[in-house]
Design a protein around this motif. Structure first.
Motif, mmCIF file in Angstrom:
data_model
loop_
_atom_site.group_PDB
_atom_site.id
_atom_site.type_symbol
_atom_site.label_atom_id
_atom_site.label_comp_id
_atom_site.label_asym_id
_atom_site.label_seq_id
_atom_site.Cartn_x
_atom_site.Cartn_y
_atom_site.Cartn_z
ATOM 1 N N HIS A 9 7.800 -32.537 -1.654
ATOM 2 C CA HIS A 9 8.396 -31.631 -0.679
ATOM 3 C C HIS A 9 9.648 -32.242 -0.058
ATOM 4 C CE1 HIS A 9 4.280 -29.457 -0.017
ATOM 5 N NE2 HIS A 9 4.869 -29.139 -1.157
ATOM 6 N N LEU A 10 9.586 -33.528 0.283
ATOM 7 C CA LEU A 10 10.758 -34.187 0.868
ATOM 8 C C LEU A 10 11.904 -34.235 -0.128
ATOM 9 C CD1 LEU A 10 9.254 -37.149 2.922
ATOM 10 C CD2 LEU A 10 10.126 -34.960 3.735
ATOM 11 N N ALA A 11 11.602 -34.457 -1.388
ATOM 12 C CA ALA A 11 12.669 -34.469 -2.398
ATOM 13 C C ALA A 11 13.336 -33.105 -2.489
ATOM 14 C CB ALA A 11 12.095 -34.877 -3.755
ATOM 15 N N LEU A 12 12.532 -32.045 -2.436
ATOM 16 C CA LEU A 12 13.098 -30.701 -2.492
ATOM 17 C C LEU A 12 13.944 -30.406 -1.256
ATOM 18 C CD1 LEU A 12 13.268 -27.973 -3.907
ATOM 19 C CD2 LEU A 12 11.160 -27.304 -2.735
ATOM 20 N N VAL A 13 13.439 -30.760 -0.072
ATOM 21 C CA VAL A 13 14.199 -30.523 1.159
ATOM 22 C C VAL A 13 15.475 -31.355 1.164
ATOM 23 C CG1 VAL A 13 14.135 -30.757 3.672
ATOM 24 C CG2 VAL A 13 12.149 -29.870 2.466
ATOM 25 N N THR A 14 15.395 -32.605 0.704
ATOM 26 C CA THR A 14 16.587 -33.453 0.640
ATOM 27 C C THR A 14 17.634 -32.859 -0.285
ATOM 28 O OG1 THR A 14 15.219 -35.408 1.061
ATOM 29 C CG2 THR A 14 17.407 -35.775 0.127
ATOM 30 N N LEU A 15 17.195 -32.343 -1.421
ATOM 31 C CA LEU A 15 18.135 -31.717 -2.352
ATOM 32 C C LEU A 15 18.811 -30.509 -1.715
ATOM 33 C CD1 LEU A 15 19.321 -31.569 -5.197
ATOM 34 C CD2 LEU A 15 17.338 -30.198 -5.874
ATOM 35 N N VAL A 16 18.047 -29.691 -0.992
ATOM 36 C CA VAL A 16 18.629 -28.525 -0.327
ATOM 37 C C VAL A 16 19.620 -28.963 0.742
ATOM 38 C CG1 VAL A 16 18.107 -26.526 1.116
ATOM 39 C CG2 VAL A 16 16.649 -27.069 -0.828
ATOM 40 N N GLY A 25 30.303 -30.360 5.326
ATOM 41 C CA GLY A 25 31.100 -31.438 5.910
ATOM 42 C C GLY A 25 32.489 -31.508 5.321
ATOM 43 N N TYR A 26 32.611 -31.345 4.025
ATOM 44 C CA TYR A 26 33.931 -31.374 3.390
ATOM 45 C C TYR A 26 34.777 -30.175 3.824
ATOM 46 C CZ TYR A 26 33.013 -35.350 0.354
ATOM 47 O OH TYR A 26 32.776 -36.611 -0.126
ATOM 48 N N VAL A 27 34.154 -29.011 3.934
ATOM 49 C CA VAL A 27 34.893 -27.833 4.386
ATOM 50 C C VAL A 27 35.396 -28.031 5.808
ATOM 51 C CG1 VAL A 27 34.637 -25.386 4.997
ATOM 52 C CG2 VAL A 27 33.768 -26.223 2.825
ATOM 53 N N VAL A 166 26.586 -35.426 13.338
ATOM 54 C CA VAL A 166 25.715 -34.312 13.719
ATOM 55 C C VAL A 166 24.982 -33.768 12.499
ATOM 56 C CG1 VAL A 166 25.699 -31.941 14.580
ATOM 57 C CG2 VAL A 166 27.033 -33.684 15.754
ATOM 58 N N LEU A 167 25.713 -33.649 11.375
ATOM 59 C CA LEU A 167 25.061 -33.177 10.158
ATOM 60 C C LEU A 167 23.985 -34.146 9.688
ATOM 61 C CD1 LEU A 167 28.107 -31.805 8.132
ATOM 62 C CD2 LEU A 167 26.334 -30.482 9.284
ATOM 63 N N GLY A 168 24.280 -35.462 9.764
ATOM 64 C CA GLY A 168 23.280 -36.454 9.346
ATOM 65 C C GLY A 168 22.050 -36.432 10.229
ATOM 66 N N LEU A 169 22.274 -36.377 11.588
ATOM 67 C CA LEU A 169 21.132 -36.333 12.495
ATOM 68 C C LEU A 169 20.344 -35.039 12.318
ATOM 69 C CD1 LEU A 169 22.726 -37.827 15.743
ATOM 70 C CD2 LEU A 169 21.187 -38.947 14.121
ATOM 71 N N GLY A 170 21.077 -33.943 12.124
ATOM 72 C CA GLY A 170 20.374 -32.684 11.878
ATOM 73 C C GLY A 170 19.544 -32.731 10.609
ATOM 74 N N GLY A 171 20.138 -33.320 9.540
ATOM 75 C CA GLY A 171 19.381 -33.450 8.292
ATOM 76 C C GLY A 171 18.164 -34.343 8.455
ATOM 77 N N LEU A 172 18.347 -35.453 9.230
ATOM 78 C CA LEU A 172 17.208 -36.342 9.481
ATOM 79 C C LEU A 172 16.109 -35.630 10.257
ATOM 80 C CD1 LEU A 172 16.053 -39.191 9.206
ATOM 81 C CD2 LEU A 172 17.214 -39.787 11.350
ATOM 82 N N GLY A 173 16.522 -34.807 11.220
ATOM 83 C CA GLY A 173 15.522 -34.046 11.966
ATOM 84 C C GLY A 173 14.788 -33.053 11.080
#
Length: 493
Positions: A9-16, A25-27, A166-173
């Motif tokens: 499940h974590l692998a799938l969420v990480t991929l998403v 982030g690039y945009v 913010v994106l990294g912390l949000g992803g970690l959350g």
């Protein structure tokens, strides 16, 4: 299983998250840089229009003031040059060498060429990255000079870094929440599966009362647990019916068989000489049927009771059984030799070794020629001890040895009196004791029965007596080779 589910499940969420956050982030980074560039270009073009009016209407002091105001507002550096590259106004001090070389600056020279667009460049000065925008100053189609605006990009970089943070912390959350949800889901799915696995293993280990919980977990797991419980109940019912039939049939047959044997014995004095052969045959078949009943009863009782192997002393058991059988062996003209001294304590079911020896000695005596030797040997092995009973009879072919442990199987050339249950009981007792039973060809002919038992640990000690049915020893008026349910090997020849 829980770990695999959580990781999947974590692998799938990480991929998403990677597919969403990295493009986002690039945009954002590109948009911020474009916004800063457009803002600097608009500011430079506005100042260029003001410069053109100031030069046309002769207000150079107003130009200097406007340059200082714009530089303070954008937090950068601004300078204005005329069409020849001479400095008209600046927001920061310049050295004479810098003033003399302004026309040679790439962005200023490009603007003085009279291009329509703004010249945008980036440069690093003193470890600080700058965004430089140069635009031409025109009025009425005439080129009057150029305006260059430079702003540091630190603010843009800090904003981009904050967005990535913010994106990294949000992803970690999101990953943390997904891990907690996945762990709860995995436990909800995995716990009933673990319980079902434990119930299956316990059931296979002999605890037939074990059942799996069919009230928790996903519907598929509950259905599987309910199916297992129904299968286990059906199996228990079938085993109970089988055991009850074997036990009841054995008990019900023992009494009429004993009465029939007694009547045959009472008829012997009055029987005519030419009928004595038939009487002896009837008595032999009666004895064989009695031993078969005893064997069935022994197997049924052994299956009913889940006993734990205990410590047994092979020396004392071998001495006792050899003494019990020596008289019958002597009457049959067969010598019984007991050799070896294992000096090791092994594990076996209570009474199992005695019944194994009785069956093997009975079988060996039945096929042993007069004047031959039956040898009982014992030796220490790496895991315990080994008992061997070797005769000098006709032996068995490989095909016969392979089927010898099947219940009720007897070879075509087997001597009369066997039931085909003795070796089946021997194997069951050996396996239930944690050992094994083998049939091997003996050197020089005959058969060698090998019983291997495990070594007992010093900590285990108990004196519980056996509740397995014992085998009656030969006490017939006429010498017999059978020993109760020991219909074994000779019954299979």
């Amino acid at each position: 299983m829980t770990r695999r589910l959580v990781l999947s499940h974590l692998a799938l969420v990480t991929l998403v998250l990677i597919c969403l956050e990295i493009p986002l982030g690039y945009v954002y980074t590109r948009a911020e840089r474009e916004r800063a560039t457009n803002a600097a270009t608009e500011e430079a073009e506005s100042l260029a229009d003001h410069t053109a009016l100031s030069l046309v209407y002769g207000h150079p002091e107003e130009l200097a003031r406007r340059v200082d105001v714009c530089a303070e507002r954008v937090g950068g550096r601004i300078l204005v040059v005329d069409s020849s590259g001479k400095l008209l106004a600046t927001s920061h001090p310049l050295s004479p060498a810098q003033r003399a070389g302004l026309a040679r600056r790439p962005e200023i020279s490009a603007a003085l060429l009279g291009g329509d667009g703004a010249d945008v460049r980036t440069s690093t000065i003193g470890g600080v990255q700058w965004l430089s925008v140069a635009v031409p100053v025109r009025h009425g189609g005439t080129l009057h000079g150029a305006v260059r605006l430079k702003v540091p990009t630190d603010a843009i970089a800090n904003g981009v870094h904050r967005v990535w943070l913010v994106l990294g912390l949000g992803g970690l959350g999101v990953l943390t929440a997904a891990a907690l949800a996945s762990f709860a889901l995995a436990r909800w799915i995995g716990r009933p599966i673990f319980e079902l696995e434990h119930a299956t293993r316990t059931f296979a280990g002999g605890n037939l009362s074990t059942r799996a919980s069919a009230t928790t977990g996903p519907p598929e797991v509950r259905s599987l647990a309910a199916t297992f419980n129904r299968s286990a109940a059906l199996l228990v019912h079938l085993l109970a019916e089988q055991r009850a039939f074997a036990g009841e049939a054995s008990h019900q047959l023992k009494t009429p068989l004993a009465a029939l044997r007694l009547r045959l014995d009472n008829m012997e004095p009055d029987i005519l000489p030419h009928l004595r052969g038939s009487l002896n045959a009837a008595m032999t078949e009666t004895d064989r049927l009695g031993r078969m009943v005893e064997g069935l009863l022994a197997l049924a009782r052994m299956e009913e009771t889940a006993l734990t192997p205990e410590r047994v002393d092979l020396d004392s058991i071998l001495e006792d059984r050899s003494l019990a059988w020596s008289g019958l062996y002597a009457r049959q003209g067969v010598r019984l030799d007991v050799i070896g001294k294992p000096e090791v304590t092994t594990l076996a079911l209570p009474g199992a070794v005695e019944q194994i020896l009785d069956n093997l000695l009975s079988n060996a005596l039945r096929v042993a020629p007069e004047g031959s030797v039956v040898t009982v040997s014992r030796r220490v092995t790496a895991n315990g001890a080994e008992i061997q009973v070797q005769d000098q009879g006709p032996g068995m072919s490989p095909e016969q040895r392979e089927r010898a442990f099947d219940r009720f199987w007897r070879a075509r050339d087997a001597p009369a009196g066997g039931t085909g249950l003795g070796l089946a009981l021997v194997q069951r007792l050996a396996l239930a004791s944690g050992g094994e039973a083998l049939l091997l060809p003996a050197p020089g002919g005959g058969l060698r029965a090998v019983i291997r038992l495990q070594r007992a640990t010093p900590q285990r000690s108990t004196s519980r007596r056996s509740n397995l049915p014992g085998l009656p020893y030969p006490r017939r008026r006429r010498p017999r080779a059978g020993a109760g349910s020991a219909a074994g090997r000779t019954g299979k020849r």
